[in-house]
Design a protein around this motif. Sequence first.
Motif, PDB file in Angstrom:
ATOM      1  N   ARG A  70       0.886  -1.161   0.000  1.00 29.62           N
ATOM      2  CA  ARG A  70       0.000   0.000   0.000  1.00 29.62           C
ATOM      3  C   ARG A  70       0.921   1.208   0.000  1.00 29.62           C
ATOM      4  N   GLU A  71       1.335   1.642  -1.171  1.00 30.85           N
ATOM      5  CA  GLU A  71       2.344   2.686  -1.307  1.00 30.85           C
ATOM      6  C   GLU A  71       1.982   3.944  -0.537  1.00 30.85           C
ATOM      7  N   GLY A  72       0.740   4.380  -0.615  1.00 31.05           N
ATOM      8  CA  GLY A  72       0.327   5.610   0.044  1.00 31.05           C
ATOM      9  C   GLY A  72      -0.191   5.420   1.458  1.00 31.05           C
ATOM     10  N   LEU A  73      -0.146   4.194   1.961  1.00 28.51           N
ATOM     11  CA  LEU A  73      -0.688   3.858   3.286  1.00 28.51           C
ATOM     12  C   LEU A  73      -2.132   4.325   3.445  1.00 28.51           C
ATOM     13  N   ASP A  74      -2.871   4.274   2.333  1.00 31.78           N
ATOM     14  CA  ASP A  74      -4.276   4.654   2.356  1.00 31.78           C
ATOM     15  C   ASP A  74      -5.122   3.431   2.016  1.00 31.78           C
ATOM     16  N   ASP A  75      -6.245   3.629   1.373  1.00 31.56           N
ATOM     17  CA  ASP A  75      -7.136   2.506   1.049  1.00 31.56           C
ATOM     18  C   ASP A  75      -6.794   1.823  -0.267  1.00 31.56           C
ATOM     19  N   GLU A  76      -5.743   2.276  -0.943  1.00 31.01           N
ATOM     20  CA  GLU A  76      -5.369   1.698  -2.236  1.00 31.01           C
ATOM     21  C   GLU A  76      -4.263   0.660  -2.093  1.00 31.01           C
ATOM     22  N   ILE A  77      -4.523  -0.512  -2.633  1.00 35.44           N
ATOM     23  CA  ILE A  77      -3.505  -1.549  -2.726  1.00 35.44           C
ATOM     24  C   ILE A  77      -2.773  -1.274  -4.032  1.00 35.44           C
ATOM     25  N   SER A  78      -1.549  -0.775  -3.922  1.00 32.37           N
ATOM     26  CA  SER A  78      -0.823  -0.311  -5.097  1.00 32.37           C
ATOM     27  C   SER A  78      -0.107  -1.424  -5.838  1.00 32.37           C
ATOM     28  N   ASP A  79       0.242  -2.484  -5.149  1.00 35.35           N
ATOM     29  CA  ASP A  79       1.015  -3.560  -5.768  1.00 35.35           C
ATOM     30  C   ASP A  79       0.566  -4.907  -5.239  1.00 35.35           C
ATOM     31  N   LEU A  80       0.492  -5.877  -6.133  1.00 31.24           N
ATOM     32  CA  LEU A  80       0.298  -7.270  -5.745  1.00 31.24           C
ATOM     33  C   LEU A  80       0.914  -8.101  -6.875  1.00 31.24           C
ATOM     34  N   TRP A  81       2.045  -8.714  -6.579  1.00 34.42           N
ATOM     35  CA  TRP A  81       2.819  -9.447  -7.587  1.00 34.42           C
ATOM     36  C   TRP A  81       3.140 -10.844  -7.066  1.00 34.42           C
ATOM     37  N   VAL A  82       2.832 -11.843  -7.858  1.00 36.65           N
ATOM     38  CA  VAL A  82       3.124 -13.226  -7.486  1.00 36.65           C
ATOM     39  C   VAL A  82       3.975 -13.845  -8.593  1.00 36.65           C
ATOM     40  N   GLU A  83       5.027 -14.531  -8.184  1.00 39.20           N
ATOM     41  CA  GLU A  83       5.888 -15.242  -9.129  1.00 39.20           C
ATOM     42  C   GLU A  83       5.011 -16.090 -10.050  1.00 39.20           C
ATOM     43  N   PRO A  84       5.124 -15.910 -11.378  1.00 37.74           N
ATOM     44  CA  PRO A  84       4.242 -16.647 -12.287  1.00 37.74           C
ATOM     45  C   PRO A  84       4.216 -18.164 -12.059  1.00 37.74           C
ATOM     46  N   SER A  85       5.337 -18.762 -11.768  1.00 40.97           N
ATOM     47  CA  SER A  85       5.367 -20.219 -11.558  1.00 40.97           C
ATOM     48  C   SER A  85       4.699 -20.646 -10.252  1.00 40.97           C
ATOM     49  N   GLN A  86       4.390 -19.678  -9.386  1.00 40.31           N
ATOM     50  CA  GLN A  86       3.777 -19.977  -8.091  1.00 40.31           C
ATOM     51  C   GLN A  86       2.321 -19.530  -8.009  1.00 40.31           C
ATOM     52  N   GLN A  87       1.773 -19.050  -9.110  1.00 41.01           N
ATOM     53  CA  GLN A  87       0.389 -18.589  -9.110  1.00 41.01           C
ATOM     54  C   GLN A  87      -0.572 -19.767  -8.983  1.00 41.01           C
ATOM     55  N   LYS A  88      -1.769 -19.454  -8.533  1.00 34.89           N
ATOM     56  CA  LYS A  88      -2.859 -20.428  -8.333  1.00 34.89           C
ATOM     57  C   LYS A  88      -2.570 -21.392  -7.190  1.00 34.89           C
ATOM     58  N   LYS A  89      -1.805 -20.915  -6.213  1.00 31.80           N
ATOM     59  CA  LYS A  89      -1.521 -21.715  -5.016  1.00 31.80           C
ATOM     60  C   LYS A  89      -2.043 -21.037  -3.749  1.00 31.80           C
ATOM     61  N   GLY A  90      -2.736 -19.906  -3.918  1.00 28.92           N
ATOM     62  CA  GLY A  90      -3.292 -19.198  -2.767  1.00 28.92           C
ATOM     63  C   GLY A  90      -2.449 -18.033  -2.279  1.00 28.92           C
ATOM     64  N   LEU A  91      -1.314 -17.783  -2.925  1.00 28.36           N
ATOM     65  CA  LEU A  91      -0.439 -16.688  -2.492  1.00 28.36           C
ATOM     66  C   LEU A  91      -1.089 -15.323  -2.699  1.00 28.36           C
ATOM     67  N   GLY A  92      -1.700 -15.120  -3.857  1.00 30.31           N
ATOM     68  CA  GLY A  92      -2.366 -13.846  -4.121  1.00 30.31           C
ATOM     69  C   GLY A  92      -3.493 -13.593  -3.137  1.00 30.31           C
ATOM     70  N   SER A  93      -4.265 -14.623  -2.844  1.00 30.03           N
ATOM     71  CA  SER A  93      -5.362 -14.484  -1.880  1.00 30.03           C
ATOM     72  C   SER A  93      -4.833 -14.151  -0.492  1.00 30.03           C
ATOM     73  N   ALA A  94      -3.734 -14.790  -0.094  1.00 30.33           N
ATOM     74  CA  ALA A  94      -3.138 -14.522   1.225  1.00 30.33           C
ATOM     75  C   ALA A  94      -2.608 -13.095   1.298  1.00 30.33           C
ATOM     76  N   LEU A  95      -1.946 -12.649   0.239  1.00 35.13           N
ATOM     77  CA  LEU A  95      -1.431 -11.269   0.218  1.00 35.13           C
ATOM     78  C   LEU A  95      -2.575 -10.263   0.213  1.00 35.13           C
ATOM     79  N   LEU A  96      -3.599 -10.527  -0.569  1.00 34.49           N
ATOM     80  CA  LEU A  96      -4.742  -9.619  -0.633  1.00 34.49           C
ATOM     81  C   LEU A  96      -5.426  -9.522   0.727  1.00 34.49           C
ATOM     82  N   ALA A  97      -5.593 -10.641   1.413  1.00 29.77           N
ATOM     83  CA  ALA A  97      -6.204 -10.628   2.747  1.00 29.77           C
ATOM     84  C   ALA A  97      -5.368  -9.801   3.719  1.00 29.77           C
TER      85      ALA A  97
END
Length: 170
Positions: A70-97
């Motif tokens: 959250r670059e601005g420490l506000d309500d905007e999630i500015s970045d969410l990046w998951v290693e392509p070979s590791q996608q669809k394992k729940g990492l994005g969901s865990a980071l988003l939560a």
Amino acid sequence: MITVRNAREADVPVLVEIGVRAWEQAVVGVADLQVRRDHARNAFQQFLTSRWLRVTVAEFDAQLAGWAAREGLDDEISDLWVEPSQQKKGLGSALLAAMEAEVVAAGFEAARLQTHARNVAAVGFFQKQGYAVNWLSVDYSQRLDRNIESVGLRRQLVEDEPVAYGPGGF
């Protein structure tokens, strides 16, 4: 096993490379990767070097596999990046939560984010997580040196309290 934790300064080089590989996947067909790769790497390097304290990482089996901020420490999630070979394992969901928990802890009732409109995988992922498209626009991207269609998404995280009058409501 997925572990979510605060970033460490020593994580920065690996996080830069994760960001670059995920960015490359996200902009296929939108940007000339050969021309923009170094620019993207420099942007990730500058951001992560100066703001690593604002970054949350996800590890999969004790290996760095994604990050969010959250670059601005506000309500905007500015970045969410998951290693392509590791996608669809729940990492994005865990980071988003984790990012959503930070948004709520900072006193906001909703989270917002944006991506380019052709990033169908990201838009689909966020919609699956309860986000709705809030706006669509075309803006000049300095990083890509061209106009890009962007989509903004929003998710209500805290339900509004019903308005009631007197003890017990109406």
